[in-house]
Enzyme design. Structure first.
Site, PDB file in Angstrom:
ATOM      1  NE  ARG A  77      -3.292   2.577   2.597  1.00  0.00           N
ATOM      2  CZ  ARG A  77      -3.316   3.399   3.648  1.00  0.00           C
ATOM      3  NH1 ARG A  77      -2.812   3.033   4.801  1.00  0.00           N
ATOM      4  NH2 ARG A  77      -3.869   4.588   3.551  1.00  0.00           N
ATOM      5  CG  HIS A 121      -1.214   8.990   3.437  1.00  0.00           C
ATOM      6  ND1 HIS A 121      -1.320   7.633   3.663  1.00  0.00           N
ATOM      7  CD2 HIS A 121      -0.856   9.521   4.625  1.00  0.00           C
ATOM      8  CE1 HIS A 121      -1.027   7.354   4.933  1.00  0.00           C
ATOM      9  NE2 HIS A 121      -0.737   8.492   5.537  1.00  0.00           N
ATOM     10  CD  GLU A 166      -4.895   7.433   9.866  1.00  0.00           C
ATOM     11  OE1 GLU A 166      -4.415   8.489  10.320  1.00  0.00           O
ATOM     12  OE2 GLU A 166      -4.543   6.321  10.275  1.00  0.00           O
ATOM     13  CE1 TYR A 297       0.132   3.040  13.526  1.00  0.00           C
ATOM     14  CE2 TYR A 297      -1.848   4.055  12.650  1.00  0.00           C
ATOM     15  CZ  TYR A 297      -0.594   3.518  12.456  1.00  0.00           C
ATOM     16  OH  TYR A 297      -0.070   3.445  11.191  1.00  0.00           O
ATOM     17  CD  GLU A 358      -1.669   4.054   8.027  1.00  0.00           C
ATOM     18  OE1 GLU A 358      -1.443   4.507   9.171  1.00  0.00           O
ATOM     19  OE2 GLU A 358      -1.845   4.767   7.032  1.00  0.00           O
TER      20      GLU A 358
HETATM   21  C1  FCB Z   1      -1.293   7.260  10.703  1.00  0.00           C
HETATM   22  C2  FCB Z   1      -0.923   7.832   9.350  1.00  0.00           C
HETATM   23  C3  FCB Z   1       0.433   7.395   8.869  1.00  0.00           C
HETATM   24  C4  FCB Z   1       1.450   7.370   9.988  1.00  0.00           C
HETATM   25  C5  FCB Z   1       0.923   6.578  11.162  1.00  0.00           C
HETATM   26  C6  FCB Z   1       1.898   6.458  12.302  1.00  0.00           C
HETATM   27  O1  FCB Z   1      -2.228   8.101  11.319  1.00  0.00           O
HETATM   28  O2  FCB Z   1      -1.875   7.450   8.389  1.00  0.00           O
HETATM   29  O3  FCB Z   1       0.819   8.264   7.842  1.00  0.00           O
HETATM   30  O4  FCB Z   1       1.771   8.653  10.347  1.00  0.00           O
HETATM   31  O5  FCB Z   1      -0.261   7.161  11.625  1.00  0.00           O
END
Ligand code: FCB
Length: 449
Positions: A77, A121, A166, A297, A358
């Site tokens: 990606r 992005h 995002e 995350y 991600e």
């Molecule tokens: C996400 C982003 C990516 C990177 C990660 C750590 O929010 O999409 O670009 O910064 O966090």
């Protein structure tokens, strides 16, 4: 215990983004983006670095594709830099910019890696920001034009298209609090940037469908909300934050309209809202998608605001009792299971198949004299999160793939070069790439499947 088996055909991948790795900011007619402007403003980036060179991937992509092939991943990606395709955000394509992604896509296919392209992005052409950026409705239409140009060249070979990355983070940090480009501090005044990104997404879906038969989706960021306190006010604050982070960009995509409380729902629309959300917009936004990209995350702790009349109806409270990454983010793998089952419960049959687009972590990784780069915490992080994904699959959530953020240490936005997320260490002075122990771990995991 070894990781349990994933469904047949499950995709293993890695993710990156254009401004964070490419460098080559003046190469081949590229225009300026809002991140070029922002990163060069004093005080914006913690270590004073910029993406001018980053990982120099623009010139070293062949080496980076070889690293991907060494991992044995099924998909990569990446994102396309809009200002390489339309240097001023409008008008005909810059062929040299498209040529770069053409070469990249072919190099990936030669190594049996499926190209997965994100169209946006966060590196908006500066010329579009100069006329309002995502606060301006016209940007949604410009985005659809750009999508058409990109898919016109690459639509026969890119295997999955993602419109936006995002949009929640871009709206809040870019237009709400100003920690990201374009650096605006509008708080709830940023909400038009939500609607216009979503409208751009819907218009781009239609443009992509006309140029490619590949699946189309979006990559959203999700964070399960943990109320910090049991009072009614804490629960109300948690619900308000949940609507903003987890529902604003998903309810309308999946045909539910906007959540109440953000000024976008017709029932509460104040003066001006009707002009923002026009007749027909919600149908455009709800165009069917084939894949929902999920970036995860950590969860978010929320309590009632100390100042009830303050500008925000919630307050963020750091979650304690968990290990923490170098970003000071709590490591909570079960949060990924929680968010996947919540999406399933919330949207039921309307929820498309999911790709984890991600997931990853930053640690202060260093290269030892001859002994490579050991990152046991990253291995533990990824292992824990993959087990959480597996539990969600066992519980019936349709998850089709997982992309580690990131292949390379890179330019981590406002954190500059201080937060290393890569499976591969990058020395930003010499551009030497050193695979970390997590790289070998991920390679072995993929090869056993
Ligand atoms: C996400 C982003 C990516 C990177 C990660 C750590 O929010 O999409 O670009 O910064 O966090």
């Amino acid at each position: 215990t070894p990781l349990p088996a994933f469904p047949p055909g499950f995709t293993w991948g890695v993710a990156t983004s254009s401004y964070q790795i490419e460098g080559g900011v003046d190469a081949d007619g590229r225009g300026r983006s809002i991140w070029d402007t922002f990163a060069h403003q004093p005080g914006r980036i913690i270590d004073g670095t910029t993406g001018d060179v980053a990982c120099d991937h623009y010139h070293r992509y062949a080496e980076d594709v070889a690293l991907m092939a060494g991992l044995g991943i099924g998909a990569y990606r990446f994102s396309i830099a809009w200002p390489r395709i339309q240097p001023a955000g409008t008008g005909p394509a810059e062929p040299a910019g498209l040529d770069f992604y053409d070469r990249l896509v072919d190099a990936l296919l030669e190594r049996d890696v499926d190209p997965v392209a994100t169209l946006f992005h966060w590196d908006l052409p500066q010329a579009l920001e100069d006329v309002g950026g995502w606060l301006n409705r016209d940007t949604a239409h410009r985005f659809a034009d750009y999508a058409e140009l990109a898919a016109g060249r690459l639509g026969d070979r890119v295997k999955l298209w993602l419109t936006l990355n995002e949009p929640f983070i871009h709206m809040t940090l870019g237009y709400g609090t100003g920690e990201h480009a374009p650096g605006r501090t509008l708080l709830f005044g940023a909400v038009p940037a939500a609607h216009h990104q979503l409208l751009g997404h819907g218009l781009a879906v239609a443009a992509l469908r006309a140029r490619t038969g590949s699946p189309v989706g979006i990559a959203n960021n999700y964070s399960p909300v943990r109320p910090q306190g049991t009072g009614e006010a804490d629960l109300a604050a948690a619900a308000a934050y949940d609507a903003l982070h987890n529902r604003l960009f998903t309810d309308p995509l999946l045909g539910r309209g906007y959540p109440v409380g953000l000024g976008l729902d017709p029932a509460e629309a104040g003066a001006g809202a009707a002009d923002l959300v026009r007749d027909g917009d919600l149908a455009v936004i709800a165009a069917p998608i084939d894949v929902l990209g999920v970036n995860y995350y950590n969860p978010t702790g929320i309590a009632a605001p100390a100042e009830p009349d303050g500008p925000l109806p919630f307050e963020m409270v750091p979650l304690t009792g968990y290990p923490r990454t170098a970003f000071d983010w709590p490591v909570v793998p079960e949060g990924l299971h929680e968010l996947l089952t919540t999406l399933r419960d919330r949207y039921g049959a309307d929820l498309p198949p999911i790709q984890i687009t991600e997931n990853g972590c930053a640690y202060d990784d260093t290269v030892a004299a001859d002994d490579g780069c050991a990152d046991p915490e990253r291995i533990a992080y990824l292992d824990g999160h993959l087990r959480a994904v597996h539990r969600a699959v066992a519980d019936g959530v349709d998850v089709r793939g997982y992309f580690v953020w990131s292949l390379l240490d890179n330019f981590e936005w406002a954190e500059g070069q201080t937060k290393r997320f890569g499976l591969v260490h990058v020395d930003f002075d010499s551009q030497v790439r050193t695979p970390k122990s997590s790289y070998a771990w991920y390679r072995d995991l993929i090869s056993r499947r």
